[in-house]
Structure formats: structure tokens, C-alpha cells
Write an enzyme that holds these catalytic residues in place. Structure first.
Site, mmCIF file in Angstrom:
data_model
loop_
_atom_site.group_PDB
_atom_site.id
_atom_site.type_symbol
_atom_site.label_atom_id
_atom_site.label_comp_id
_atom_site.label_asym_id
_atom_site.label_seq_id
_atom_site.Cartn_x
_atom_site.Cartn_y
_atom_site.Cartn_z
ATOM 1 N NE ARG A 235 42.295 43.235 36.689
ATOM 2 C CZ ARG A 235 41.571 43.588 37.513
ATOM 3 N NH1 ARG A 235 41.995 44.489 38.487
ATOM 4 N NH2 ARG A 235 40.533 43.448 37.583
ATOM 5 C CG HIS A 283 42.723 41.424 44.428
ATOM 6 N ND1 HIS A 283 41.696 40.959 42.961
ATOM 7 C CD2 HIS A 283 42.484 42.331 43.495
ATOM 8 C CE1 HIS A 283 41.986 41.653 41.883
ATOM 9 N NE2 HIS A 283 42.936 42.608 42.878
#
Length: 320
Positions: A235, A283
Site C-alpha cells: 500500500r 499500481h
């Protein structure tokens, strides 16, 4: 109109992918696709289930009859921080394809740094033919994986298969076959032995901003790669990017591979884009395959309706 058989889909994914995957998903159920403008004012109060990724902030105020909430990805911080989240089970997305993709990214990046990927890419641009003579083996490099959930455990095992020396760390002690593991009480020893640090942590109040200068300075500085390397595909909120940029500039870190960032998309003026010792991916390490997600959700709903326990429920006391 939503009824007790309804399922809400609120996914900030590609519209084409969602629409295509919904064509044959959830037979016999009313599907409310929040990406469809016609759903904007629909009564959601009786809907039983919701599949979400970065849901609308008002969703749970409107959907007050839910029995379970399903995350559209392995991470759940986007769910847990949504206002008015009901006191119902929150289920993580665990799927073979998602797990394999994450491990592929981690192994790919470790091999990139092991096999002088930056050097050869620059040489190719200059049309230079020159072998780097110093070539450590994977067995000479210790990879420390922080976060030993489904994704981290699988990545650790696959790195071991590739020949790397692998350590694992998690807040609470875990056992992995053939891999030495540490817990919160042994963080400094874990870091001191680590040449490549892999971040696969969930985002919780305890892990937010965890990867900072203090962590990077504790990594092994005398390893076979000539300096410590940081990989993060967990994250973005777990890293302090100002510290990361500074450490990559002053030699505290030799290099980094980053798939997640504090703010996404990564700002066009971020120094990370232009740093010659940084790999940036958008991502994309383990993108959710929407059809696989819907199959997973259908399986879990079938378990609920058969009176069986749900799998991969989030422990709210720890946030993952």
C-alpha cells in the site's frame, strides 16, 4: 429496485471490464451497477451484498440492509475507512490469479536488481556492448518480505524457489515452511540481515508511514548488491515518499521498485519518475481480474446461503 436478493457493484475499475464481466455473473439476482447513471437515485436499503473498490462515500448510508461487503482487491483499507461501514463481515479478495501476479512482480523486480537491469537498459540505449563482470547469485542475496498474508507468503516461497535467501516478517509470528520468520519484537534483526526489502503490508494505523528513513537506515549495507534495495507493492500509504526520495538520492538506498504511492496516480512532477535507480509501475503488480472477483463473490454468497462460514473475513481489531 433493490430487494433482499440484490447485489451492489461499486467498482472504480475499467467500465468495459465490469460491464463485460457482469453479463454472466450472479444469475437470478438483481444487480445494481453503481457505474450506471440510472443507479444514482435507486433505493439501496434492501440490498443484501456489496462488491466495492473505493466506494462512493455515501454508499453505506444508502445501503443499510447489507449482510456482507466484499472488497474488490486484496487490500481493504479503502473499505474500512468508508463512512457508515455497517457491522457486517468484510471479505478480502483472495484468488490464485491475484496471488500469482503479485509473486510474479516481486520475483521480476528482485531479478531485475540482481541481474543489473538498470545498467543493461542504459547500455542498450547507448548501443554499448559491455558485460558487468561482478554477478552475484540469488543465493548471495537475502530478501526480507514484510507482510506474510496470502500474497506475502506466496511471494516468499517463490523467491526461495528462485534461489534467494528469504526472511519473513509479520506483526505476529507466522510459520512458513523452510523460511525463517520474525515478528514485531525482532524487527531490527530482520532489517539488519535484509538486502532487498519487500513491502507487502496491509495499510493500518500501525503500518501507515512505516517505511521511512529510520527503517531504510537499518537495512544491510554490506550485501552482495552493494547497497539495500526497497520494493513496495503493498500500500502506498505505508511509505514516506519524501524520506524514500532522499534515501535514494543520498545512497541510503541503492535502488527501489515501486508499484504503489502515497497519492495515485503518481504526480507528473514527482522526482521518482526521473530517478535512474527507480522502477515505477502504475499500481499494476496484481490487478484484480473482474470475472475472477465475481466468481469469488458468488462462491462466498453461496456459503452464506448454505449456512457455511465466510472465508477471508477481515479482522477488524487489526484492520486486515
Amino acid at each position: 429496485m433493490a430487494d433482499a436478493n440484490s447485489i451492489i457493484i461499486d467498482l472504480k475499475f475499467s467500465r468495459d471490464e465490469v460491464v463485460s464481466a457482469l453479463e454472466n455473473a450472479f444469475p437470478g439476482r438483481t444487480v445494481i451497477d453503481m457505474g450506471n447513471p440510472s443507479s444514482a437515485w435507486q433505493d439501496l436499503s434492501k440490498a443484501a451484498y456489496a462488491v466495492v473498490w473505493k466506494p462512493d462515500p455515501l454508499l453505506f448510508k444508502r445501503a443499510t440492509g447489507l449482510k456482507a461487503v466484499f472488497s474488490g482487491g486484496a487490500g481493504v483499507d479503502h473499505v474500512m475507512t468508508t463512512p457508515d461501514l455497517p457491522d457486517v463481515p468484510v471479505v478480502r479478495f483472495v484468488d490464485r490469479s491475484l496471488t500469482d501476479r503479485m509473486s510474479e512482480w516481486v520475483v521480476w523486480q528482485c531479478l531485475h536488481h540482481l541481474r543489473h537491469g538498470f545498467v543493461y537498459a542504459r547500455q542498450q540505449e547507448r548501443r554499448t556492448w559491455a558485460e558487468v563482470k561482478r554477478q552475484p547469485e540469488a543465493r548471495d542475496v537475502t530478501v526480507g518480505v514484510m507482510g506474510l498474508g496470502v500474497l506475502g507468503a506466496d511471494a516468499a516461497q517463490k523467491l526461495k524457489t528462485m534461489g534467494f535467501s528469504v526472511l519473513g516478517w509479520s506483526r505476529r509470528k507466522k510459520q512458513l515452511d523452510g523460511i525463517e520468520t520474525y515478528d514485531a519484537s525482532d524487527l531490527e534483526e530482520f532489517l539488519a540481515r535484509t538486502d532487498i526489502l519487500v513491502g507487502l503490508l496491509p495499510l493500518t494505523p500501525e503500518t501507515r508511514g512505516m517505511f521511512d528513513r529510520a527503517i531504510f537506515e537499518k537495512l544491510n549495507r554490506h550485501g552482495a548488491l552493494g547497497g539495500p534495495i526497497f520494493l513496495n507493492a503493498g500500500r502506498g500509504g505505508s511509505q514516506v515518499e519524501s524520506d524514500l526520495i532522499a534515501c535514494l538520492s543520498d545512497g541510503t538506498l541503492k535502488a527501489a521498485s515501486l508499484d504503489v504511492f502515497e497519492r495515485e496516480p503518481l504526480a507528473v512532477d514527482s522526482p521518482l519518475w526521473a530517478m535512474e535507480n527507480v522502477v515505477v509501475t502504475p499500481h499494476a503488480a496484481a490487478a484484480s481480474e473482474v470475472r475472477a472477483l465475481f466468481r469469488h463473490v458468488q462462491e462466498q454468497i453461496s456459503r452464506i446461503e448454505a449456512g457455511k462460514p465466510l472465508e477471508n473475513i477481515v479482522d477488524r481489531s487489526v484492520g486486515y
